[in-house]
Design a protein around this motif. Structure first.
Motif, PDB file in Angstrom:
ATOM      1  N   MET A   1       0.829  -1.183   0.000  1.00 25.98           N
ATOM      2  CA  MET A   1       0.000   0.000   0.000  1.00 25.98           C
ATOM      3  C   MET A   1       0.883   1.260   0.000  1.00 25.98           C
ATOM      4  SD  MET A   1      -2.915   1.285  -0.217  1.00 25.98           S
ATOM      5  CE  MET A   1      -4.330   0.427   0.322  1.00 25.98           C
ATOM      6  N   VAL A   2       1.934   1.247   0.787  1.00 25.68           N
ATOM      7  CA  VAL A   2       2.826   2.411   0.852  1.00 25.68           C
ATOM      8  C   VAL A   2       3.498   2.630  -0.503  1.00 25.68           C
ATOM      9  CG1 VAL A   2       4.941   3.311   1.899  1.00 25.68           C
ATOM     10  CG2 VAL A   2       3.212   2.237   3.336  1.00 25.68           C
ATOM     11  N   MET A   3       3.957   1.544  -1.117  1.00 23.96           N
ATOM     12  CA  MET A   3       4.627   1.677  -2.418  1.00 23.96           C
ATOM     13  C   MET A   3       3.669   2.243  -3.468  1.00 23.96           C
ATOM     14  SD  MET A   3       6.881  -1.810  -2.381  1.00 23.96           S
ATOM     15  CE  MET A   3       7.429  -1.665  -4.060  1.00 23.96           C
ATOM     16  N   PHE A   4       2.433   1.747  -3.490  1.00 27.19           N
ATOM     17  CA  PHE A   4       1.439   2.238  -4.445  1.00 27.19           C
ATOM     18  C   PHE A   4       1.136   3.714  -4.194  1.00 27.19           C
ATOM     19  CE2 PHE A   4      -2.992   3.278  -5.366  1.00 27.19           C
ATOM     20  CZ  PHE A   4      -3.015   3.063  -6.727  1.00 27.19           C
ATOM     21  N   THR A   5       0.923   4.076  -2.926  1.00 25.98           N
ATOM     22  CA  THR A   5       0.571   5.458  -2.580  1.00 25.98           C
ATOM     23  C   THR A   5       1.682   6.425  -2.953  1.00 25.98           C
ATOM     24  OG1 THR A   5      -0.828   4.676  -0.779  1.00 25.98           O
ATOM     25  CG2 THR A   5      -0.141   6.984  -0.690  1.00 25.98           C
ATOM     26  N   CYS A   6       2.913   6.020  -2.738  1.00 23.52           N
ATOM     27  CA  CYS A   6       4.055   6.912  -3.000  1.00 23.52           C
ATOM     28  C   CYS A   6       4.512   6.900  -4.446  1.00 23.52           C
ATOM     29  CB  CYS A   6       5.220   6.529  -2.092  1.00 23.52           C
ATOM     30  SG  CYS A   6       4.883   6.844  -0.361  1.00 23.52           S
TER      31      CYS A   6
ATOM     32  N   ALA B   1       2.351   5.256  -7.852  1.00 18.83           N
ATOM     33  CA  ALA B   1       1.263   5.348  -8.834  1.00 18.83           C
ATOM     34  C   ALA B   1       0.154   6.305  -8.410  1.00 18.83           C
ATOM     35  CB  ALA B   1       0.691   3.953  -9.091  1.00 18.83           C
ATOM     36  N   GLN B   2      -0.295   6.211  -7.172  1.00 15.43           N
ATOM     37  CA  GLN B   2      -1.376   7.105  -6.744  1.00 15.43           C
ATOM     38  C   GLN B   2      -0.908   8.560  -6.762  1.00 15.43           C
ATOM     39  OE1 GLN B   2      -3.069   6.335  -2.885  1.00 15.43           O
ATOM     40  NE2 GLN B   2      -4.751   7.742  -3.223  1.00 15.43           N
ATOM     41  N   HIS B   3       0.312   8.802  -6.308  1.00 13.03           N
ATOM     42  CA  HIS B   3       0.852  10.160  -6.333  1.00 13.03           C
ATOM     43  C   HIS B   3       0.932  10.675  -7.771  1.00 13.03           C
ATOM     44  CE1 HIS B   3       4.065  13.254  -6.201  1.00 13.03           C
ATOM     45  NE2 HIS B   3       3.341  13.653  -5.185  1.00 13.03           N
ATOM     46  N   ALA B   4       1.374   9.831  -8.694  1.00 15.84           N
ATOM     47  CA  ALA B   4       1.468  10.237 -10.101  1.00 15.84           C
ATOM     48  C   ALA B   4       0.094  10.563 -10.665  1.00 15.84           C
ATOM     49  CB  ALA B   4       2.135   9.136 -10.922  1.00 15.84           C
ATOM     50  N   ALA B   5      -0.906   9.750 -10.331  1.00 11.95           N
ATOM     51  CA  ALA B   5      -2.255   9.967 -10.852  1.00 11.95           C
ATOM     52  C   ALA B   5      -2.834  11.286 -10.367  1.00 11.95           C
ATOM     53  CB  ALA B   5      -3.167   8.807 -10.438  1.00 11.95           C
TER      54      ALA B   5
END
Length: 133
Positions: free
Chosen positions: A1-6, A8-12
């Protein structure tokens, strides 16, 4: 979850700010008048009075430009420039992960070919591997 948030989600959320909000009516960060309370009462004159003035708009656009800009030392998801692992299993998992990211990138690029406005913000080759501001 941390890796995704930092990554892909941040990029989106972050990467397209200037593209989306660079035209201030899409989402002005400040309004000079309250929004309309009744449907069909807004017109060009009321919208123009509501939007921020030139100086404020310039500050907003400068901030959006800064926040949307990639860092000069960016490292993207498929790139593993540092060797953190030397053991066989982690290295194999990294290789498999990189292959999947590259395949996903190719699929995204192929889909975007036919679009008037391509969506590139979640292409792994353009997603930074961390949050950097």
């Amino acid at each position: 979850m941390v890796m995704f948030t930092c990554s892909a989600q941040h990029a989106a959320v972050n990467s397209g700010q200037i593209d989306i909000y660079g035209w201030l009516p899409n989402g002005p960060s400040t309004m000079q008048e309250p929004p309309p309370t009744k449907k069909k009462t807004a017109n060009e004159a009321t919208i123009m009075k509501t939007l921020p003035g030139y100086y404020t708009a310039d500050c907003i656009l400068a901030t959006l430009q800064l926040l949307s800009k990639q860092a000069s030392d960016s490292i993207f998801l498929p790139d593993f420039k540092r060797e953190y692992f030397t053991e066989k299993i982690p290295c194999e998992n990294i290789r498999i992960f990189q292959e999947k990211l590259n395949k996903l990138s190719e699929e995204i690029q192929e889909r975007n070919k036919g679009l008037d406005l391509p969506y590139t913000y979640l292409d792994p080759k353009q997603v930074e591997n961390s949050v950097s501001i």
